[in-house]
Design a protein around this motif. Structure first.
Motif: not given
Length: 420
Positions: A101-105, A222-228, A230-235
């Motif tokens: 996903g975007t955050a994982d990239a 980015m240290a939390d690899d459970s989120t992948i 930006f739009g669906k999780e990080i934000i």
């Protein structure tokens, strides 16, 4: 300058299945647009215009042509720290998978980013068409002491149900977020917008997928690899934890996510005053410099048509169309609502006269409407392609139909007399 403290990350997207077959042999950012550019030229040019000249482009599918385009296009001084680098998904001892996903990239590529000095990270999409001054957004981010900033665009109630909608207070600080809300929820999700936007009924703030993060916060997230994503999780997970600014943008913006949106965005360039202004010197769009001859037109009526360099045109009429570089169009042919991407090279006169070699471009006495012709196509004589809603979606070896738009595939050969 504040822009020297900014690192830009351009997300190349996934496999680009909704833009298939244009993404069959290239990544989404490498798809040709407006006759002579590539999609990736848009965010890169916006960065250069804002004096942000350290950029990474993240991709993982069919990146060869994107690599070649960036290598051939963006050359900076040896005495400058400027660069545009493509980072494809790579296997490392700590990770053996694709971008999820975007955050994982971004997470998988962090070791590359951290080799550079920066205070802010500007995260951009590689498949949007717009002209934004990122410098103004960065200044607003710094002035507000925000940890995160999100570019937002006012939308109406009809469009709001297809976006992530943010609710901001009178100081443009985001307080809540909802993904693609049901129409019944919208009365509770209006935000403060300009009088001009109110007059158009655009009272809802949609996320444009453009973000600024402070360096330290991004490293922590980015240290939390459970989120992948930006739009669906990080934000959604962080707007209440960290001060998040809504930076409103009211100019032209469109997401090039589907064949239909791609087709419409290109044809809108033919308007007398296009929404996306390629003629504004302060918002210049850069691309590869080609030493092409002038275009030659013989006996053709052109109406609301954009023609790129190096074309040889003998058509009868071309209307509401975009004609790409090195395009050849034969006698008595008619094009309506067509995006012809053109060719990567010229054929010799011997090849053009050789009956055993397919001639690039469009032959004589053809009628083509509601179509996209990918690079290096060979359309024979007396071909009739009449796209429209009467056609069902289909895919063959040489063409596909998507929402009534006929897409002739890259390097396809369409025989004489073909009718669709």
């Amino acid at each position: 300058m504040i822009n020297n403290k900014v690192l830009a990350i351009i997300l190349g997207g996934g496999q680009g299945s909704r833009l298939h077959p244009l993404t069959e042999e290239r990544s989404k950012p490498a798809v040709p647009i407006a006759g002579k550019y590539r999609l990736v030229d848009i965010p890169i040019s916006n960065c250069i215009n804002a004096d942000i000249k350290r950029m990474f482009v993240l991709t993982q599918f069919n990146s060869a042509s994107l690599n070649r385009h960036i290598k051939d296009t963006y050359h900076f001084s040896f005495f400058s720290s400027a660069f545009v680098d493509v980072l494809a998904a790579e296997q490392t001892p700590g990770n053996k998978g694709w971008f999820q996903g975007t955050a994982d990239a971004v997470r998988q590529s962090m070791h590359h980013f951290l080799r550079h000095e920066f205070d802010y990270v500007l995260i951009l999409s590689g498949d949007q068409l717009y002209q934004m001054d990122y410098e103004l957004m960065i200044k607003a981010h710094k002035k507000s002491n925000a940890k995160i900033s999100i570019a937002t665009i006012p939308v109406n109630a009809k469009d709001a149900t297809g976006f992530g909608i943010l609710k901001a207070d009178e100081d443009s600080i985001i307080k809540s977020f909802v993904e693609k809300p049901d129409a019944s929820l919208l009365p509770d999700w209006t935000s403060e917008v300009s009088d001009e936007m109110k007059a158009e009924g655009r009272n809802y703030l949609a996320s444009m997928g453009i973000y600024i993060f402070n360096r330290d916060l991004l490293i922590d997230l980015m240290a939390d690899d459970s989120t992948i994503d930006f739009g669906k999780e990080i934000i959604p997970q962080n707007i209440e934890k960290h001060k998040t600014l809504s930076y409103q943008y009211e100019g032209y913006w469109t997401d090039i996510g589907t064949i239909d949106s791609f087709f419409e965005a290109n044809l809108r360039l033919t308007k007398d005053i296009p929404d996306f202004d390629l003629y504004d010197k302060s918002k210049r769009i850069y691309t590869r410099a080609r030493m092409l001859p002038t275009t030659k037109v013989s006996g053709t009526t052109l109406n609301k048509t954009v023609v790129s360099e190096g074309c040889i045109i003998s058509a009868s009429k071309i209307e509401n169309s975009v004609i790409g570089i090195r395009s050849r169009i034969g006698d008595e042919s008619n094009l309506i609502n067509t995006y012809m991407m053109g060719s990567d090279y010229y054929q010799s006169l011997e090849d053009v006269d050789n009956p055993n070699i397919n001639t690039l471009g469009i032959g004589s006495r053809c009628f083509i409407k509601n179509a996209i012709l990918d690079k290096n196509c060979s359309i024979g004589n007396d071909v009739r392609i009449n796209g429209g809603k009467h056609l069902e979606d289909v895919e063959t070896d040489t063409y596909a139909v998507r929402d009534g738009i006929v897409v002739i595939k890259k390097e396809a050969v369409i025989p004489n007399g073909f009718v669709l």
